[in-house]
Design an enzyme around this catalytic site. Structure first.
Site, short mmCIF file in Angstrom:
data_model
loop_
_atom_site.label_atom_id
_atom_site.label_comp_id
_atom_site.label_asym_id
_atom_site.label_seq_id
_atom_site.Cartn_x
_atom_site.Cartn_y
_atom_site.Cartn_z
N CYS A 1 3.60 8.51 0.36
CA CYS A 1 4.19 7.62 1.37
C CYS A 1 4.26 6.22 0.77
O CYS A 1 3.24 5.69 0.33
CB CYS A 1 3.31 7.62 2.61
SG CYS A 1 3.79 6.41 3.85
N GLU B 1 0.82 -1.21 0.00
CA GLU B 1 0.00 0.00 0.00
C GLU B 1 0.85 1.26 0.00
O GLU B 1 1.97 1.28 0.49
CB GLU B 1 -0.99 0.00 1.16
CG GLU B 1 -0.49 -0.49 2.47
CD GLU B 1 -1.62 -0.58 3.50
OE1 GLU B 1 -2.07 0.46 3.96
OE2 GLU B 1 -2.03 -1.70 3.85
N CYS C 1 1.78 -1.56 15.60
CA CYS C 1 1.80 -1.43 14.14
C CYS C 1 1.17 -2.63 13.45
O CYS C 1 1.50 -3.78 13.76
CB CYS C 1 3.25 -1.24 13.68
SG CYS C 1 3.39 -1.08 11.88
N SER D 1 11.92 6.52 14.70
CA SER D 1 10.75 6.18 15.51
C SER D 1 11.23 5.96 16.94
O SER D 1 11.79 4.91 17.25
CB SER D 1 10.07 4.93 14.97
OG SER D 1 9.64 5.18 13.65
N CYS E 1 6.73 -6.86 7.57
CA CYS E 1 7.86 -6.29 8.32
C CYS E 1 8.21 -7.25 9.44
O CYS E 1 7.35 -7.95 9.97
CB CYS E 1 7.43 -4.94 8.90
SG CYS E 1 8.73 -4.09 9.81
N CYS F 1 -0.34 2.45 8.70
CA CYS F 1 0.47 1.42 8.04
C CYS F 1 -0.14 0.04 8.10
O CYS F 1 -0.44 -0.47 9.16
CB CYS F 1 1.83 1.30 8.73
SG CYS F 1 2.58 2.85 9.07
N CYS G 1 6.97 -3.98 16.03
CA CYS G 1 6.48 -2.90 16.90
C CYS G 1 5.03 -3.21 17.32
O CYS G 1 4.20 -3.60 16.50
CB CYS G 1 6.57 -1.56 16.20
SG CYS G 1 8.26 -1.13 15.77
N1 SAH Z 1 9.69 0.91 9.87
C1 SAH Z 1 9.81 2.32 9.83
C2 SAH Z 1 8.80 3.04 8.95
C3 SAH Z 1 7.37 2.59 8.95
S1 SAH Z 1 6.20 3.15 10.12
C4 SAH Z 1 9.79 2.91 11.23
O1 SAH Z 1 9.63 2.16 12.17
O2 SAH Z 1 10.01 4.10 11.38
C5 SAH Z 1 6.08 4.89 10.10
C6 SAH Z 1 5.79 5.45 11.48
O3 SAH Z 1 4.45 5.16 11.92
C7 SAH Z 1 6.71 4.88 12.55
O4 SAH Z 1 7.09 5.90 13.42
C8 SAH Z 1 5.81 3.89 13.25
O5 SAH Z 1 6.28 3.60 14.53
C9 SAH Z 1 4.49 4.62 13.22
N2 SAH Z 1 3.30 3.78 13.42
C10 SAH Z 1 3.07 2.52 13.00
N3 SAH Z 1 1.85 2.11 13.34
C11 SAH Z 1 1.26 3.13 13.99
C12 SAH Z 1 0.00 3.32 14.61
N4 SAH Z 1 -0.92 2.36 14.61
N5 SAH Z 1 -0.25 4.52 15.19
C13 SAH Z 1 0.68 5.51 15.17
N6 SAH Z 1 1.88 5.39 14.61
C14 SAH Z 1 2.19 4.22 14.04
#
Ligand code: SAH
Length: 350
Positions: A104, A91, A118, A213, A111, A332, A115
């Site tokens: 984006c 996406e 996520c 992050s 992945c 995401c 996290c």
């Molecule tokens: N893997 C990379 C980039 C992808 S996520 C990273 O970790 O930075 C992009 C941003 O969105 C990251 O800061 C991630 O922690 C955040 N993110 C992911 N899921 C989220 C959610 N449900 N709510 C808020 N932020 C989120």
């Protein structure tokens, strides 16, 4: 099959010279791929027929198929679901800001960073994307809307620094003057903080913005949200950030997703201030977008504002990220996930 769209002009020239072709053909083909964004070799009308046939037989022209587009009724954000040639889905999101259009993109299918909040990581990593597959997310959106794209953020599904070489090649192609020519200063790569790869990236001396992050100001809290924090401490992470700044002169961005009752208290703000004081950086606060697989909740509006004000009062540059496209599974991995689940259960309203 050769992935011709992942090659830069030098590589393409070299590849074609091995096939006995002249140098100017490489430039012509490069233009068809990266400036005119054609979807098949037959459209390359200034090439002789035998060269087109050669390309069809030897090369793959990576071009994503649009499976679904959703447009937000509130802010014009468009979310795309694309199919790769092996059937995997990724996406991408087009965000329309006052300063221009930002796309984006995803860097991997799934992945493996894990996290907790996520959605992209719930089923683990399927595979990394090739440079061409990252680029074509942007090309497909440019083709679809006919609008100019001025900014690219690698903040979709995947951990870009877990796909290092392909990421670097992608950035070089994206910022090349014979392609979309997007300034590196308008490209942001977001990482969960893989320290050795951050150092490697700094050594590349690109002019991109690096976003980290962070999401917590203590190792203990960060470990509860992000498994990567078990590998590298916050101090090691910040050391790599300072190195990145020293090598590139680029100010860092820290992303901090506010999770209700977890990392959004006054004490959390104080600890964050202490951590970042004196650093040339910018903090992006993102109210967490709750996913149904976890029970994290968003911080209240008052809490978000109080957190921001406290940082600001202490001299830290901070913005609250405007939440775009929430009505269309903007976070995401949510759209891809929902689509796959609906396919499995037989019915799809997408
Ligand atoms: N893997 C990379 C980039 C992808 S996520 C990273 O970790 O930075 C992009 C941003 O969105 C990251 O800061 C991630 O922690 C955040 N993110 C992911 N899921 C989220 C959610 N449900 N709510 C808020 N932020 C989120």
């Amino acid at each position: 099959m050769t992935d011709i769209k992942s090659m830069d002009l030098c590589q393409l020239t070299e590849y074609l010279s091995q096939a006995g072709e002249k140098k100017f053909r490489a430039k012509q083909i490069y233009e068809w791929l990266h400036s005119k964004h054609v979807r098949n070799f037959e459209e390359m009308s200034n090439l002789p027929k035998n060269l087109r046939t050669y390309l069809v037989e030897q090369c793959e022209l990576v071009s994503l198929n649009t499976v679904k587009v959703q447009e937000s009724k509130t802010d014009g954000t468009r979310k795309y679901l694309f199919a790769l040639s092996d059937g995997n889905l990724v996406e991408s999101v087009l965000m329309r800001y006052k300063f221009g259009n930002s796309v984006c993109i995803s860097s991997q299918v799934g992945c493996r960073m894990g996290c907790r909040f996520c959605a992209s990581t719930l089923d683990g990593l399927e595979r990394s994307l090739k440079p061409s597959e990252m680029l074509d997310q942007i090309y497909a959106i440019a083709r679809d809307t006919g609008e100019r794209i001025s900014n690219v953020v690698v903040m979709g599904t995947g951990e870009p620094l877990d796909n290092f070489e392909n990421l670097i090649q992608f950035i070089k192609l994206l910022s090349n003057e014979d392609g979309l020519n997007i300034s590196q200063r308008n490209i942001t790569v977001s990482t969960c903080g893989i320290v050795p790869e951050m150092i490697r990236l700094a050594d590349e001396k690109l002019q991109i913005t690096l976003a980290i992050s962070l999401h917590a100001a203590t190792d203990e809290k960060r470990k509860a949200l992000m498994p990567i924090a078990n590998r590298y401490t916050i101090q090691e992470l910040l050391k790599a950030c300072r190195y990145y700044f020293d090598m590139t002169g680029r100010r860092l961005t820290f992303e901090y997703s506010l999770v209700g009752g977890v990392n959004d208290t006054d004490v959390d703000a104080t600890e964050l201030i202490h951590l970042l004081k004196g650093m040339n950086c910018h903090v992006n606060l993102i109210p967490v977008n709750p996913i149904k697989e976890r029970d994290y909740v968003e911080s209240g509006n008052a809490q978000v504002v109080a957190f921001k004000n406290k940082l600001e009062k202490n001299g830290i540059n901070v913005t609250i990220r405007r939440e775009m496209g929430r009505d269309i599974d903007g976070a995401c991995g949510q759209l891809r996930r929902r689509h796959s689940q609906e396919q499995q259960s037989g019915g799809s309203e997408l």
